[in-house]
Design an enzyme around this catalytic site. Structure first.
Site, PDB file in Angstrom:
ATOM      1  N   HIS A  44       0.722  -1.424   0.039  1.00 24.24           N
ATOM      2  CA  HIS A  44       0.173   0.063  -0.043  1.00 24.24           C
ATOM      3  C   HIS A  44       0.850   1.289   0.114  1.00 24.24           C
ATOM      4  O   HIS A  44       1.095   1.779   0.857  1.00 24.24           O
ATOM      5  CB  HIS A  44      -0.708  -0.069   1.026  1.00 24.24           C
ATOM      6  N   GLU A  76      -2.640  -1.676  -3.159  1.00 20.67           N
ATOM      7  CA  GLU A  76      -3.837  -1.087  -2.715  1.00 20.67           C
ATOM      8  C   GLU A  76      -3.374   0.363  -2.455  1.00 20.67           C
ATOM      9  O   GLU A  76      -2.359   0.999  -2.419  1.00 20.67           O
ATOM     10  CB  GLU A  76      -3.807  -1.501  -1.003  1.00 20.67           C
ATOM     11  N   HIS A 200      -7.458  -7.317   7.173  1.00 21.28           N
ATOM     12  CA  HIS A 200      -7.233  -6.300   8.140  1.00 21.28           C
ATOM     13  C   HIS A 200      -7.316  -7.429   9.515  1.00 21.28           C
ATOM     14  O   HIS A 200      -8.319  -7.497   9.774  1.00 21.28           O
ATOM     15  CB  HIS A 200      -8.363  -5.271   8.036  1.00 21.28           C
ATOM     16  N   ASP A 201      -6.400  -7.155  10.254  1.00 23.38           N
ATOM     17  CA  ASP A 201      -6.139  -7.672  11.360  1.00 23.38           C
ATOM     18  C   ASP A 201      -6.688  -9.177  11.579  1.00 23.38           C
ATOM     19  O   ASP A 201      -7.213  -9.732  12.468  1.00 23.38           O
ATOM     20  CB  ASP A 201      -7.030  -6.963  12.391  1.00 23.38           C
ATOM     21  N   HIS A 224      -0.099  -6.846   9.229  1.00 24.75           N
ATOM     22  CA  HIS A 224       0.401  -6.719  10.689  1.00 24.75           C
ATOM     23  C   HIS A 224       0.369  -8.146  11.483  1.00 24.75           C
ATOM     24  O   HIS A 224       1.654  -8.369  12.130  1.00 24.75           O
ATOM     25  CB  HIS A 224      -0.530  -5.953  11.288  1.00 24.75           C
TER      26      HIS A 224
END
Length: 250
Positions: A44, A76, A200-201, A224
């Site tokens: 990203h 992204e 995401h997460d 992450h």
């Protein structure tokens, strides 16, 4: 068919950028991830280049083309003219459009595909005209009208924003509620002929329930949690752990 894993390299790049030094080497960790069976790499590139730098893109494109030609490159970003030109130069296999403000720390909401219908339709057509698959970041809140609006843009896929689900790591009842909403959104999109991605997460712990509820999930983009695990297990073993969590038999 198991969801395919795309490894987001932004956290690796952000660690590198703490010093004016070339390590950790983003391309090296991309090579480790792909060598361990990751389906692709995600980046990203933000305008301030606070993690992935524009100069990283041709290096990662060449890594995939030269060493892992079956893998995919996913970029992204918010579709400014600069971002679109960057994609046209780099030629990723997939572009995931997110509605981020440049000042945001990370993506935290999906598109309002109704309010931005004309803008998204024009942007999607431009990218698809260059041979890129286009995915729209979408809230997983069970909104059928939003899924229909996403389909009307001409996008190929949606990427469900799984942040609210990932935030329920210590709240099982709320996690179940979020899974139900994500599944409902995915079903609407799937019925309209859209491919469904997620991101995401996501973690080794919460992926199995997601892929069980959405068995047609095409791809998950994870950075992450995967990078955090790589500090403990190493990149290659972490990729294998996430692949198993996606439903692969290794």
């Amino acid at each position: 068919m198991p969801a395919k894993l795309s490894v987001n390299l932004n956290a690796i790049a952000m660690l590198r950028n703490r010093r004016d030094l070339p390590w950790p080497d983003v391309a090296h960790f991309g090579r480790l991830a792909l060598g361990a069976g990751a389906y692709g790499l995600t980046v990203h590139p933000r305008p301030d280049q606070r993690h992935i730098r524009f100069a990283d893109l041709p290096v990662l494109r060449a890594l995939i083309d030269d060493e892992f030609p079956e893998a995919e490159f996913n970029i992204e970003g918010y579709p400014t003219e600069d971002f679109l030109a960057l994609c046209e130069r780099t030629e990723p296999d997939q572009v995931t459009l997110v509605p981020d403000d440049p000042a945001q720390a990370t993506s935290d909401h999906g598109w309002d595909c109704i309010a931005h219908q004309a803008f998204l339709k024009e942007t999607v057509a431009r990218l698809k005209g260059q041979g890129m698959r286009v995915s729209l970041f979408l809230d997983g809140d069970g909104n059928q009208a939003m899924a229909e609006a996403a389909s009307a843009t001409g996008a190929d896929r949606v990427e469900l924003y799984t942040g609210p689900y990932g935030g329920c790591y210590d709240a099982a009842e709320e996690a179940d509620r979020q899974i139900a909403l994500l599944g409902k959104t995915a079903d609407f999109a799937h019925a309209l002929g859209l491919g469904v991605n997620g991101g995401h997460d996501l973690t080794v712990a919460n992926l199995p329930a997601l892929v069980k509820r959405i068995p047609y999930l095409a791809e998950v983009s994870i950075g992450h949690g995967l990078t955090a695990d790589a500090l403990e297990y190493g990149m290659a073993e972490t990729v294998r752990r996430f692949r198993r969590a996606c439903g692969e038999s290794l």
